[in-house]
Write an enzyme that holds these catalytic residues in place. Structure first.
Site, PDB file in Angstrom:
ATOM      1  CE  LYS A 196      -1.969   2.764   2.943  1.00  0.00           C
ATOM      2  NZ  LYS A 196      -1.660   4.045   2.022  1.00  0.00           N
ATOM      3  N   GLY A 249       6.684   4.858   8.606  1.00  0.00           N
ATOM      4  CA  GLY A 249       6.240   6.089   8.848  1.00  0.00           C
ATOM      5  C   GLY A 249       5.897   6.616  10.066  1.00  0.00           C
ATOM      6  CB  SER A 250       3.692   8.583  11.867  1.00  0.00           C
ATOM      7  OG  SER A 250       2.544   8.022  12.026  1.00  0.00           O
ATOM      8  CB  VAL A 253       0.522   4.869  11.605  1.00  0.00           C
ATOM      9  CG1 VAL A 253       0.149   3.890  10.910  1.00  0.00           C
ATOM     10  CG2 VAL A 253      -0.148   6.052  11.644  1.00  0.00           C
ATOM     11  N   GLY A 254       2.734   3.342  13.586  1.00  0.00           N
ATOM     12  CA  GLY A 254       3.703   2.233  14.053  1.00  0.00           C
ATOM     13  C   GLY A 254       2.765   1.497  15.394  1.00  0.00           C
ATOM     14  CB  CYS A 305      12.827   8.178   8.339  1.00  0.00           C
ATOM     15  SG  CYS A 305      14.047   7.348   7.422  1.00  0.00           S
ATOM     16  CD  GLU A 403       9.845  11.707  11.872  1.00  0.00           C
ATOM     17  OE1 GLU A 403       8.840  11.197  12.231  1.00  0.00           O
ATOM     18  OE2 GLU A 403      10.951  11.110  11.520  1.00  0.00           O
TER      19      GLU A 403
HETATM   20  P1  NAI Z   1       1.677   8.145   8.454  1.00  0.00           P
HETATM   21  O1  NAI Z   1       2.309   7.285   9.426  1.00  0.00           O
HETATM   22  O2  NAI Z   1       0.128   8.361   8.773  1.00  0.00           O
HETATM   23  O3  NAI Z   1       1.655   7.407   6.980  1.00  0.00           O
HETATM   24  C1  NAI Z   1       2.663   6.309   6.380  1.00  0.00           C
HETATM   25  C2  NAI Z   1       1.764   5.228   5.877  1.00  0.00           C
HETATM   26  O4  NAI Z   1       0.933   4.885   6.603  1.00  0.00           O
HETATM   27  C3  NAI Z   1       0.893   5.860   4.743  1.00  0.00           C
HETATM   28  O5  NAI Z   1       0.811   4.771   3.660  1.00  0.00           O
HETATM   29  C4  NAI Z   1      -0.525   5.923   5.266  1.00  0.00           C
HETATM   30  O6  NAI Z   1      -1.691   5.671   4.337  1.00  0.00           O
HETATM   31  C5  NAI Z   1      -0.312   4.715   6.302  1.00  0.00           C
HETATM   32  N1  NAI Z   1      -1.238   4.703   7.503  1.00  0.00           N
HETATM   33  C6  NAI Z   1      -1.766   5.839   8.138  1.00  0.00           C
HETATM   34  N2  NAI Z   1      -2.704   5.399   8.876  1.00  0.00           N
HETATM   35  C7  NAI Z   1      -2.904   4.069   8.867  1.00  0.00           C
HETATM   36  C8  NAI Z   1      -3.437   2.824   9.636  1.00  0.00           C
HETATM   37  N3  NAI Z   1      -4.329   3.408  10.656  1.00  0.00           N
HETATM   38  N4  NAI Z   1      -3.366   1.666   9.299  1.00  0.00           N
HETATM   39  C9  NAI Z   1      -2.525   1.198   8.432  1.00  0.00           C
HETATM   40  N5  NAI Z   1      -1.655   2.400   7.675  1.00  0.00           N
HETATM   41  C10 NAI Z   1      -2.024   3.666   7.951  1.00  0.00           C
HETATM   42  O7  NAI Z   1       2.571   9.438   8.004  1.00  0.00           O
HETATM   43  P2  NAI Z   1       1.756  10.796   7.663  1.00  0.00           P
HETATM   44  O8  NAI Z   1       0.585  11.196   8.365  1.00  0.00           O
HETATM   45  O9  NAI Z   1       1.892  10.954   6.271  1.00  0.00           O
HETATM   46  O10 NAI Z   1       2.833  11.813   8.129  1.00  0.00           O
HETATM   47  C11 NAI Z   1       3.002  12.200   9.746  1.00  0.00           C
HETATM   48  C12 NAI Z   1       4.114  12.264  10.215  1.00  0.00           C
HETATM   49  O11 NAI Z   1       4.783  11.115  10.228  1.00  0.00           O
HETATM   50  C13 NAI Z   1       5.279  13.006   9.592  1.00  0.00           C
HETATM   51  O12 NAI Z   1       5.262  14.351   9.768  1.00  0.00           O
HETATM   52  C14 NAI Z   1       6.474  12.545  10.105  1.00  0.00           C
HETATM   53  O13 NAI Z   1       7.059  12.741  11.220  1.00  0.00           O
HETATM   54  C15 NAI Z   1       6.189  10.962  10.025  1.00  0.00           C
HETATM   55  N6  NAI Z   1       6.595  10.140   9.196  1.00  0.00           N
HETATM   56  C16 NAI Z   1       7.750   9.607   9.203  1.00  0.00           C
HETATM   57  C17 NAI Z   1       8.185   8.707   8.008  1.00  0.00           C
HETATM   58  C18 NAI Z   1       9.503   7.795   7.868  1.00  0.00           C
HETATM   59  O14 NAI Z   1      10.243   7.663   7.106  1.00  0.00           O
HETATM   60  N7  NAI Z   1       9.874   7.170   9.172  1.00  0.00           N
HETATM   61  C19 NAI Z   1       7.661   8.736   6.742  1.00  0.00           C
HETATM   62  C20 NAI Z   1       6.228   9.534   6.613  1.00  0.00           C
HETATM   63  C21 NAI Z   1       5.748   9.961   7.839  1.00  0.00           C
HETATM   64 MG    MG Z   2      -1.039   9.917   9.267  1.00  0.00          MG
END
Ligand code: NAI
Ligand code: MG
Length: 507
Positions: A196, A249-250, A253-254, A305, A403
């Site tokens: 996804k 990701g965040s 969500v992790g 990240c 972050e």
């Molecule tokens: P996010 O963690 O919400 O999104 C990352 C992925 O997770 C996307 O594909 C999203 O659709 C998916 N996702 C979101 N909610 C989910 C759920 N309940 N169950 C399963 N999958 C889900 O990150 P977002 O909202 O785009 O960005 C927020 C913050 O997260 C950023 O400001 C940053 O601090 C952090 N982030 C960290 C990343 C990294 O590389 N470690 C990458 C992206 C964001």
């Molecule tokens: Mg998010």
């Protein structure tokens, strides 16, 4: 940019208040070897962050689509993929890499248009994507088990087998590269995949999927479900046919993923970003240090990240270092990523821009602002944020602990080595760190004390496909890349083969 002369005799048309129109392409998701719409028929919009224009629509995948994809992946796993040879899987990954190289400029342009990143960086991303597929193409034939020296008259083996269907959820900062980091090792291991992509940036992997059949990927081996987190990500995590979830990701969500994966005791690997320290001792090469501080946090607009968002500087060079870094930050060209002179593009979305701007306000209260601090006046349209530097930041400040994921540097002074180590480790995160010094003894002392999964000495950010990538502490667990990356997709089976003709002696 093209300029047009005003037509004579007529008033110049007023600038439209809405975003400019672009050709809107309708993408479909990729399930069981076919491009299809969502079962619900719903779609969502995909934007160009530099212009705010809608450039595409994608199917808004939901539980029904995830179910279809997971079943296709399960069928493909048992019927086809599990029975392929490692050599065949390896060759397929090489062909996929070839396609990425052949389509380098097209895919890089799509990536820049969809994510905002500078085209030069997108081109490097395509090279890294191809290299990642090649690496795992090569590794496919080097996955082997062990013969174990047990005391019994027997042959004892540890066999390695694919986990099965892998669910992979990736972010928007390196869209195609993050797909390669996850799909490459999964295919090498013999797993099938439901991927996804982030809802902001689904286009590059869908474009590459056009080549899946030509490179020989059987239907169902790699499925791509587009949609947002709650709609498509959450049902992937709880689907009973999905044996493992890999997430980047965040941290929030992790945590959610780990909780919902617990019911089925599903394997999880998490890469959750960080607040990585970039540490400068006074004996570091000064010019390299200044460049390293800027590159460490402003690459990819800071949407990294491992961004070196906490710049720790030894007191004896502190003032000179702040002045030089600020002066150079003022020369960073911010603009549309498609322009080859651009060093920093817009952020990926209005949401992300707002999130970063909210931290700029927090920072203005917590520390001293040296440069930037808002939205650039030259770019009222597009989701731009100025490269921003705060100094005299206290390590306990929110801008030093949370972050931000944008172009925001927090400079923090330190006294000596012990002080630097203490500050460097004083966050919940532990993804990456860098240390700059010409003293090899000091470098190694500091490396040993840093609680982070990735450490650079006299550099920050180069990422080698051969080396493990992942975090300590709240940055998650599991490792991607290198031979560690493939471990996440392998089971270990113990086999004991008795060779004693009368093995049971006491009955
Ligand atoms: P996010 O963690 O919400 O999104 C990352 C992925 O997770 C996307 O594909 C999203 O659709 C998916 N996702 C979101 N909610 C989910 C759920 N309940 N169950 C399963 N999958 C889900 O990150 P977002 O909202 O785009 O960005 C927020 C913050 O997260 C950023 O400001 C940053 O601090 C952090 N982030 C960290 C990343 C990294 O590389 N470690 C990458 C992206 C964001
Ligand atoms: Mg998010």
């Amino acid at each position: 940019m093209a300029t047009t002369s005003k037509p004579k005799g007529r008033p110049a048309p007023s600038r439209a208040p809405t975003a400019p129109r672009a050709t809107v392409r309708r993408y479909q998701m990729f399930i069981n070897g076919k491009f299809i719409n969502a079962a619900s028929g719903k779609t969502f919009n995909v934007f160009d962050p530099a212009t705010e224009a809608i450039i595409a629509t994608c199917p808004a995948g939901g539980p029904a689509d995830v179910d279809r994809a997971a079943k296709a992946a399960k069928t493909a796993f048992y019927a086809v993929w599990r029975g392929t040879t490692a050599q065949d899987r390896g060759r397929l990954l090489f062909r996929l890499a070839e396609r990425v190289r052949a389509r380098r400029s097209e895919l890089a342009e799509l990536e820049t248009r969809n994510s905002g990143k500078p085209i030069i960086e997108a081109e490097y991303d395509m090279d890294d994507t191809a290299t990642c597929f090649e690496y795992y193409g090569g590794l496919a034939t080097k996955i082997n088990g062990d013969v174990l020296p047990v005391p019994a008259v027997a042959v004892a083996l540890a066999m390695r087998e694919p986990v099965g269907v892998a669910g992979q959820i990736i972010p928007w900062n390196y869209p195609l590269l993050m797909a390669a980091w996850k799909v490459g090792p999964a295919l090498a291991a013999g797993c099938t995949v439901v991927l996804k992509p982030a809802e902001q940036t689904p286009l590059s992997i869908l474009a590459l999927a056009e080549d899946f059949e030509a490179v020989g990927l059987p239907p169902g081996v790699v499925n791509i479900v587009t949609g947002d987190g709650p709609g498509a990500g959450a049902p992937l995590v709880t689907h009973p046919d999905v044996r493992k979830i890999a997430f980047t990701g965040s941290a929030d969500v992790g945590r959610l993923i780990m909780r919902s994966a617990a019911d089925q005791l599903k394997r999880v690997s998490l890469e959750l970003g960080g607040k990585s320290p970039n540490i400068f001792f006074s004996d570091a090469d000064f010019e390299n240090a200044v460049d390293g501080a800027l590159f460490g946090v402003f690459i990819n607009q800071g949407e990294v990240c491992s961004a070196g968002s906490r710049v720790l500087v030894q007191r004896d060079i502190y003032k000179r270092f702040v002045d030089a870094t600020v002066a150079k930050a003022k020369t960073i060209t911010v603009g549309n990523g498609m322009d080859r002179t651009t060093k920093m593009g817009p952020l990926v979305s209005a949401d992300q821009r707002d999130r970063v701007v909210s931290y700029l306000k927090i920072g203005a209260r917590e520390a001293k602002l040296a440069v930037g601090g808002g939205v650039p006046k030259a770019h009222p349209r597009g989701w731009y944020v100025e490269p921003t530097i705060f100094y005299d930041v206290d390590n306990s400040a929110r801008i030093a602990q949370e972050e931000i994921f944008g172009p925001v540097m927090s400079i923090i002074p330190f006294k000596d080595e012990a002080d630097a180590i203490r500050l460097a480790n004083a966050t919940p995160y532990g993804l990456a760190a860098a240390v700059w010094t010409r003293d090899i003894f000091r470098a190694f002392r500091v490396v040993r004390e840093l609680e982070a999964g990735i450490i650079w000495v006299n550099h920050m950010q180069p990422t080698m496909v051969e080396a493990p990538w992942g975090g300590y502490k709240a940055s998650g667990f599991g490792r991607e890349l290198g031979r560690w990356g493939v471990e996440e997709y392998l089971e270990t089976k113990q086999v004991f083969i008795n060779l004693d003709e009368k093995p049971i002696g006491w009955y």
